[in-house]
Design an enzyme around this catalytic site. Sequence first.
Site, PDB file in Angstrom:
ATOM      1  N   MET A  93       0.451  -1.189   0.237  1.00  0.00           N
ATOM      2  CA  MET A  93       0.019  -0.188  -0.066  1.00  0.00           C
ATOM      3  C   MET A  93       0.969   0.902  -0.122  1.00  0.00           C
ATOM      4  O   MET A  93       1.435   1.903   0.951  1.00  0.00           O
ATOM      5  CB  MET A  93      -1.006  -0.071   1.428  1.00  0.00           C
ATOM      6  N   GLY A 181       1.268   3.942   4.484  1.00  0.00           N
ATOM      7  CA  GLY A 181       2.283   3.257   3.621  1.00  0.00           C
ATOM      8  C   GLY A 181       2.614   2.326   3.959  1.00  0.00           C
ATOM      9  O   GLY A 181       3.520   2.206   5.793  1.00  0.00           O
ATOM     10  N   SER A 182       1.981   1.171   3.758  1.00  0.00           N
ATOM     11  CA  SER A 182       2.550  -0.642   4.364  1.00  0.00           C
ATOM     12  C   SER A 182       2.211  -1.721   4.173  1.00  0.00           C
ATOM     13  O   SER A 182       1.963  -1.340   2.492  1.00  0.00           O
ATOM     14  CB  SER A 182       1.364  -0.200   5.786  1.00  0.00           C
ATOM     15  N   ARG A 183       2.155  -3.203   3.904  1.00  0.00           N
ATOM     16  CA  ARG A 183       2.228  -3.813   3.284  1.00  0.00           C
ATOM     17  C   ARG A 183       0.852  -5.121   4.137  1.00  0.00           C
ATOM     18  O   ARG A 183       1.131  -5.061   5.540  1.00  0.00           O
ATOM     19  CB  ARG A 183       3.405  -4.672   3.402  1.00  0.00           C
TER      20      ARG A 183
END
Length: 214
Positions: A93, A181-183
Site C-alpha cells: 500500500m 504506507g505499508s503492506r
Amino acid sequence: MNYPHPIIAREGWPFIAIAAVIALLIHAVGGFGFAWPFWLLLVFVVQFFRDPQRPIPAQPNAVLCPADGRIVAVETAQDPYANREALKISVFMNVFNVHSQRSPVDGAISKVEYFPGAFLNAAIDKASTENERNAVVIQTASGKTVTAVQIAGLVARRILCYVRAGEPLSRGQRYGFIRFGSRVDVYLPLGSRAKVSIGEKVYASSTILAELEQ
C-alpha cells in the site's frame, strides 16, 4: 451488507482536525496565498483516511484481498505464524491507497501475534520478516488456515488491530488499520489457486486474491 464504518476512517479524525485548524488559522492571518499548501495538505489527509464500502464476492472458496494496493509477491514461502509451507501473496500500500484492512475469509481467529521490528520499505521482501508486524491467523469452517499479516513500512509507524483470538470474522469485515504506507501478507494452504499476478492493482474485499482448494 451495510458497511458499519464512516466513509472517512475514525483513525484519521484527529489528523484531519489538526490539519483543518492549521489551514484555517494561516488563511485567517495570511490569506489563501500563504494558506494554500496547508489546504492541499488537508485534502491529502482526508483522502488518505477515506474508507469506502466495497462489494464482497459471494464465491464460498474465494480469498478476498485484505487491502488496497499492488501485488508485490506471489510465491511459495514459509508461514512462520502457522508453521507450514504456504502460498504467500503480498499487497503493498502506498500513501494514496485506502489503509484499512478487511478479513479475507469467514472464520474464527485462532491467534493474534504482534512483533516489534524495523521500518524498512514495505515493498521489499525482507520487510515481511524484519519490520514491525501483526499476524491474525484464521481458521475457516472447512478447517483451512489463512494468515493475514499487517506490516509497518518506511513511513507507517502504527499498526492498529481490533480483533482478538477466539473472535469470529466475516469476509470483508474491517479488522485493522495501518497509517501512511505499508503492506499485508496473506498465507494460504498449498493447493490454493492464485487469481492475481505481480504488479496487479487490487482492492480490499472486492478483488479475489485466490481460491481455496475444495
